[in-house]
Design a protein around this motif. Structure first.
Motif, PDB file in Angstrom:
ATOM      1  N   LEU A 235       0.847  -1.183   0.000  1.00  0.00           N
ATOM      2  CA  LEU A 235       0.000   0.000   0.000  1.00  0.00           C
ATOM      3  C   LEU A 235       0.887   1.238   0.000  1.00  0.00           C
ATOM      4  O   LEU A 235       1.898   1.296   0.729  1.00  0.00           O
ATOM      5  CB  LEU A 235      -0.916  -0.007   1.223  1.00  0.00           C
ATOM      6  N   ARG A 236       0.466   2.219  -0.779  1.00  0.00           N
ATOM      7  CA  ARG A 236       1.243   3.465  -0.883  1.00  0.00           C
ATOM      8  C   ARG A 236       0.335   4.622  -0.498  1.00  0.00           C
ATOM      9  O   ARG A 236      -0.775   4.746  -1.021  1.00  0.00           O
ATOM     10  CB  ARG A 236       1.751   3.639  -2.318  1.00  0.00           C
ATOM     11  N   LEU A 237       0.817   5.446   0.421  1.00  0.00           N
ATOM     12  CA  LEU A 237       0.044   6.595   0.897  1.00  0.00           C
ATOM     13  C   LEU A 237       0.926   7.819   0.897  1.00  0.00           C
ATOM     14  O   LEU A 237       2.026   7.814   1.484  1.00  0.00           O
ATOM     15  CB  LEU A 237      -0.478   6.326   2.317  1.00  0.00           C
ATOM     16  N   ASP A 238       0.449   8.885   0.232  1.00  0.00           N
ATOM     17  CA  ASP A 238       1.150  10.164   0.209  1.00  0.00           C
ATOM     18  C   ASP A 238       0.426  11.122   1.130  1.00  0.00           C
ATOM     19  O   ASP A 238      -0.800  11.291   1.037  1.00  0.00           O
ATOM     20  CB  ASP A 238       1.181  10.734  -1.207  1.00  0.00           C
ATOM     21  N   VAL A 239       1.165  11.751   2.040  1.00  0.00           N
ATOM     22  CA  VAL A 239       0.606  12.714   2.978  1.00  0.00           C
ATOM     23  C   VAL A 239       1.416  14.007   2.899  1.00  0.00           C
ATOM     24  O   VAL A 239       2.607  13.988   2.546  1.00  0.00           O
ATOM     25  CB  VAL A 239       0.625  12.163   4.425  1.00  0.00           C
ATOM     26  N   HIS A 240       0.773  15.093   3.207  1.00  0.00           N
ATOM     27  CA  HIS A 240       1.506  16.365   3.288  1.00  0.00           C
ATOM     28  C   HIS A 240       0.888  17.210   4.385  1.00  0.00           C
ATOM     29  O   HIS A 240      -0.284  17.051   4.742  1.00  0.00           O
ATOM     30  CB  HIS A 240       1.492  17.098   1.952  1.00  0.00           C
ATOM     31  N   ASN A 241       1.713  18.088   4.923  1.00  0.00           N
ATOM     32  CA  ASN A 241       1.315  18.971   6.016  1.00  0.00           C
ATOM     33  C   ASN A 241       1.110  20.370   5.454  1.00  0.00           C
ATOM     34  O   ASN A 241       2.073  21.089   5.176  1.00  0.00           O
ATOM     35  CB  ASN A 241       2.391  18.969   7.095  1.00  0.00           C
ATOM     36  N   PRO A 242      -0.144  20.783   5.290  1.00  0.00           N
ATOM     37  CA  PRO A 242      -0.385  22.113   4.715  1.00  0.00           C
ATOM     38  C   PRO A 242      -0.302  23.239   5.751  1.00  0.00           C
ATOM     39  O   PRO A 242      -0.563  24.395   5.404  1.00  0.00           O
ATOM     40  CB  PRO A 242      -1.802  21.969   4.152  1.00  0.00           C
ATOM     41  N   HIS A 243       0.032  22.888   6.972  1.00  0.00           N
ATOM     42  CA  HIS A 243       0.003  23.888   8.040  1.00  0.00           C
ATOM     43  C   HIS A 243       1.393  24.455   8.278  1.00  0.00           C
ATOM     44  O   HIS A 243       2.393  23.954   7.766  1.00  0.00           O
ATOM     45  CB  HIS A 243      -0.541  23.235   9.314  1.00  0.00           C
ATOM     46  N   ASP A 244       1.446  25.492   9.089  1.00  0.00           N
ATOM     47  CA  ASP A 244       2.704  26.195   9.341  1.00  0.00           C
ATOM     48  C   ASP A 244       3.378  25.721  10.618  1.00  0.00           C
ATOM     49  O   ASP A 244       4.240  26.405  11.162  1.00  0.00           O
ATOM     50  CB  ASP A 244       2.461  27.700   9.409  1.00  0.00           C
ATOM     51  N   ARG A 245       2.982  24.587  11.131  1.00  0.00           N
ATOM     52  CA  ARG A 245       3.607  24.049  12.327  1.00  0.00           C
ATOM     53  C   ARG A 245       3.619  22.519  12.237  1.00  0.00           C
ATOM     54  O   ARG A 245       2.811  21.918  11.546  1.00  0.00           O
ATOM     55  CB  ARG A 245       2.861  24.484  13.587  1.00  0.00           C
ATOM     56  N   SER A 246       4.559  21.981  12.972  1.00  0.00           N
ATOM     57  CA  SER A 246       4.675  20.517  12.988  1.00  0.00           C
ATOM     58  C   SER A 246       3.672  19.937  13.974  1.00  0.00           C
ATOM     59  O   SER A 246       3.443  20.512  15.041  1.00  0.00           O
ATOM     60  CB  SER A 246       6.097  20.104  13.406  1.00  0.00           C
ATOM     61  N   LEU A 247       3.093  18.808  13.571  1.00  0.00           N
ATOM     62  CA  LEU A 247       2.151  18.110  14.432  1.00  0.00           C
ATOM     63  C   LEU A 247       2.489  16.620  14.427  1.00  0.00           C
ATOM     64  O   LEU A 247       3.059  16.109  13.462  1.00  0.00           O
ATOM     65  CB  LEU A 247       0.708  18.314  13.962  1.00  0.00           C
ATOM     66  N   ASP A 248       2.142  15.978  15.522  1.00  0.00           N
ATOM     67  CA  ASP A 248       2.345  14.530  15.623  1.00  0.00           C
ATOM     68  C   ASP A 248       1.032  13.825  15.313  1.00  0.00           C
ATOM     69  O   ASP A 248       0.014  14.090  15.947  1.00  0.00           O
ATOM     70  CB  ASP A 248       2.815  14.152  17.035  1.00  0.00           C
ATOM     71  N   TRP A 249       1.110  12.928  14.328  1.00  0.00           N
ATOM     72  CA  TRP A 249      -0.046  12.133  13.949  1.00  0.00           C
ATOM     73  C   TRP A 249       0.207  10.654  14.255  1.00  0.00           C
ATOM     74  O   TRP A 249       1.359  10.233  14.443  1.00  0.00           O
ATOM     75  CB  TRP A 249      -0.353  12.296  12.463  1.00  0.00           C
ATOM     76  N   ILE A 250      -0.851   9.911  14.266  1.00  0.00           N
ATOM     77  CA  ILE A 250      -0.759   8.459  14.480  1.00  0.00           C
ATOM     78  C   ILE A 250      -1.609   7.772  13.424  1.00  0.00           C
ATOM     79  O   ILE A 250      -2.790   8.112  13.241  1.00  0.00           O
ATOM     80  CB  ILE A 250      -1.242   8.052  15.886  1.00  0.00           C
ATOM     81  N   LEU A 251      -0.981   6.823  12.722  1.00  0.00           N
ATOM     82  CA  LEU A 251      -1.714   5.980  11.785  1.00  0.00           C
ATOM     83  C   LEU A 251      -2.148   4.728  12.556  1.00  0.00           C
ATOM     84  O   LEU A 251      -1.318   3.909  12.956  1.00  0.00           O
ATOM     85  CB  LEU A 251      -0.838   5.594  10.584  1.00  0.00           C
ATOM     86  N   VAL A 252      -3.454   4.598  12.787  1.00  0.00           N
ATOM     87  CA  VAL A 252      -4.015   3.509  13.585  1.00  0.00           C
ATOM     88  C   VAL A 252      -4.531   2.420  12.650  1.00  0.00           C
ATOM     89  O   VAL A 252      -5.394   2.675  11.805  1.00  0.00           O
ATOM     90  CB  VAL A 252      -5.155   4.013  14.496  1.00  0.00           C
ATOM     91  N   ILE A 253      -3.974   1.224  12.797  1.00  0.00           N
ATOM     92  CA  ILE A 253      -4.440   0.070  12.027  1.00  0.00           C
ATOM     93  C   ILE A 253      -5.489  -0.640  12.887  1.00  0.00           C
ATOM     94  O   ILE A 253      -5.174  -1.177  13.953  1.00  0.00           O
ATOM     95  CB  ILE A 253      -3.293  -0.877  11.675  1.00  0.00           C
ATOM     96  N   GLY A 254      -6.728  -0.622  12.442  1.00  0.00           N
ATOM     97  CA  GLY A 254      -7.834  -1.100  13.274  1.00  0.00           C
ATOM     98  C   GLY A 254      -8.018  -2.605  13.294  1.00  0.00           C
ATOM     99  O   GLY A 254      -8.997  -3.085  13.853  1.00  0.00           O
ATOM    100  N   ASN A 255      -7.112  -3.357  12.691  1.00  0.00           N
ATOM    101  CA  ASN A 255      -7.234  -4.815  12.678  1.00  0.00           C
ATOM    102  C   ASN A 255      -6.073  -5.415  13.468  1.00  0.00           C
ATOM    103  O   ASN A 255      -4.976  -5.598  12.934  1.00  0.00           O
ATOM    104  CB  ASN A 255      -7.215  -5.332  11.236  1.00  0.00           C
ATOM    105  N   PRO A 256      -6.270  -5.729  14.754  1.00  0.00           N
ATOM    106  CA  PRO A 256      -5.154  -6.257  15.566  1.00  0.00           C
ATOM    107  C   PRO A 256      -4.698  -7.641  15.141  1.00  0.00           C
ATOM    108  O   PRO A 256      -3.646  -8.095  15.602  1.00  0.00           O
ATOM    109  CB  PRO A 256      -5.739  -6.294  16.990  1.00  0.00           C
TER     110      PRO A 256
END
Length: 620
Positions: free
Chosen positions: A79-100
């Protein structure tokens, strides 16, 4: 002009490449990256990151689904996912995989380095965050664009069920999820303890089967939600994979036992029993496959078993409802809810239904509703059993009351025939006292009646033997004489033949009454058999016995029996023996001696008295 166009295309190429990139949120919203993902199916599962990263864009297909679900099959998916931060500050995100229950999940960065390895077939300590779900922390600088590569491979459901959120949003949702999961498992534990308590009190196995069903279903959910690998067996990877179909089949087996018992299928037609036995056999087969066989057949076997058992249980419940088992309507509702929830969960895993909070927790909600309904149904069953018990008790009380009335009437009739036997039974009071006390009194009176002959009201032969032993003991202890009289009606067969057996019964009652009137209250008179009577005379020697015997003979001869305006003459032959016994065990011998004297009186012409004198009485 052509060169200018080429230059413009080169400048726009990065923008076109990142046109499908996912803008990361800055607020507390939750994003589903599925529609922004591209997927490439690795047919052999042997491709490495270098090979995948050089694939042309035409090899990649848009996922298009919110949950990125690809069903079952055991294939590897990139799987390929492209993300970008359009904001003017850094933020911490979490990619949650809902299938344990994903077996393997790898994440790669732009430099090709594997930055994350997790899955339930890898040690739990490998995870970056100690959490039941697979969590991939992300940090993207202001204006930065990143490409994330994910490699997913599992023998179960290839369902990514991914969501992207900030740390704040994740912490908030995690608190809410833990609260809901705590309430869910707390409710299951409460049901387990409650029904186990009822089982310990009542010893009803239906509550044991239901408790085992709740316990196995709870552990099944504990495994499915990832709690089991986190808290119970973080390094037991083989058992982690096999435990899911094993607990599913075990919960199904206990559910079958519970349904069989609570619907009383052992009393139903044989088709019900054959069906349940076949389903039990399938459960044991899946349990064996889960322990000793390959994982994939065991997994699909558990799904097939669930899909088969739930509708069968629902249909059997409806049929039992139609057959008059009223409690089955609640069980039908419970099975319907569980069927709907289980099918929603299975179809979500296969990709037929889209991922959502409703489908994610459908089996939990359905199981909780089903178990709550079952608990209510069990409570209703207890109430129904109590009502049936009260009705049975009322019916028993009514039967006991009728029995008491019948016994009272019989006692009254017997006391009218023999006025001097026992105190007359008082007539029935206007209000009956406690029914159990009346039954006890009636049983005592019935036992007293068993001591007497039903026709004459005299003692019967068994009671005579008891009283003869007591009389011998009293005479031996007090050294007082005891006399035994054996009395027999003469030519009694001719009375029956000439006047009928009813007349013969009247003569027996008449003779018994005439004889009894001549005896003392301390003397005993019994019907020995047929037309024979025996009298026990305390403190009576041979002379007194002979005198009384002559009086009895003369009285009966001078007082014929009146019957239907007729007068039937009767006479007695009497044999007697008297003396002082030396042992309480001489009673039967004395009866034999009196009987010999009776035969002597019969042989002498009847209607006479004969005695038997024994010199060696002490050796009797």
């Amino acid at each position: 002009m052509t060169a200018t166009l080429h230059l413009l295309m080169l400048l726009l190429l990065p923008a076109l490449t990142w046109a499908k990139s996912l803008p990361l949120p800055a607020d507390h919203t939750q994003m589903l990256p599925g529609p922004y993902m591209f997927v490439w199916k690795d047919p052999n599962g042997q491709a490495d990151f270098k090979q995948v990263s050089t694939l042309p864009d035409s090899a990649w297909q848009a996922v298009g689904r919110r949950d990125a679900s690809f069903g079952y099959g055991g294939n590897a998916y990139w799987l390929r996912l492209d993300v970008h931060n359009p904001h003017d500050r850094s933020l911490d995100w979490i990619l949650v995989i809902g299938n344990p229950l994903l077996d393997q999940l790898d994440a790669y960065g732009l430099d090709g380095e594997r930055i994350y390895r997790a899955g339930d077939q890898r040690p739990f300590a490998w995870r970056w965050l100690e959490h039941r779900q697979l969590l991939l922390p992300l940090r993207v600088e202001p204006g930065e664009q990143q490409r994330i590569w994910l490699r997913m491979q599992t023998a179960g459901s290839a369902n990514l069920s991914a969501s992207l959120m900030t740390h704040v949003t994740f912490n908030h949702q995690e608190q809410l999820n833990l609260l809901l999961q705590g309430l869910f498992f707390g409710a299951l534990i409460a049901m387990l303890i409650y029904n186990l308590s009822i089982f310990c009190i009542t010893r009803d196995r239906n509550y044991l089967w239901y408790s085992l069903f709740v316990a196995s279903f709870s552990l099944y959910q504990f495994i499915q939600l990832g709690f089991a690998q986190q808290w119970l067996w973080p390094n037991a990877l083989a058992w982690q994979q096999l435990s899911f179909p094993f607990m599913s089949a075990l919960a199904t087996l206990f559910g079958i036992h519970f349904t069989y018992g609570v619907l009383e299928l052992d009393k139903a037609p044989k088709a019900y029993r054959w069906t349940t036995q076949a389903l039990k056999a399938c459960c044991w087969l899946v349990l064996g496959m889960a322990l000793f066989g390959p994982y994939t057949p065991a997994l699909f076997g558990s799904f097939a078993l669930l899909i088969a058992c739930a509708p069968v249980a629902f249909i059997i419940t409806l049929l039992r409802w139609r057959e008059g088992y009223t409690a089955a309507r609640l069980f039908a509702l419970g099975w319907f809810v569980l069927i709907t929830a289980s099918l929603a969960s299975i179809f979500t895993g296969t990709g037929l239904l889209p991922y959502s909070l409703l489908t994610l927790h459908a089996q939990q909600m359905g199981g909780l509703i089903e178990m709550t309904v079952f608990s209510i149904a069990l409570a209703a069953r207890i109430r129904q059993a109590q009502q049936a018990k009260r009705q049975a008790q009322a019916k028993l009380i009514e039967q006991e009351r009728r029995l008491g009335l019948e016994q009272a009437k019989r006692l009254e009739l017997q006391q009218q025939i023999s006025e001097n036997l026992e105190q007359r039974v008082q007539e029935r009071t206007a209000t009956l006292q406690d029914t159990l006390q009346q039954l006890s009194q009636a049983n005592q009176r019935l036992a007293e009646l068993n001591r007497h002959d039903g026709l004459t009201g005299l003692l019967n032969r068994q009671t005579l033997s008891e009283e003869l032993t007591r009389a011998c003991f009293r005479a031996m202890r007090s050294q007082q004489p005891l006399a035994v009289l054996m009395l027999d009606l003469d030519h009694f067969k001719q009375v029956n033949d000439r006047h009928g057996h009813l007349a013969g019964d009247a003569c027996l009652r008449h003779a018994a009454q005439r004889i009894r009137q001549r005896l003392r209250s301390s003397d005993w008179l019994a019907r020995f058999g047929g037309e024979e009577f025996v009298a026990l005379l305390d403190s009576t020697d041979m002379t007194g016995a002979l005198d009384l015997a002559e009086q009895l003979r003369e009285d009966l001869a001078s007082n014929p029996c009146p019957y239907q305006q007729q007068s039937i003459p009767l006479s007695l032959s009497i044999g007697l023996h008297a003396g002082t016994p030396s042992t309480p065990a001489c009673g039967e011998h004395w009866l034999d001696l009196a009987d010999r004297a009776l035969y002597r009186a019969k042989a002498g012409g009847r209607n006479r008295v004969a005695c038997y004198e024994e010199q060696a009485l002490d050796n009797a």
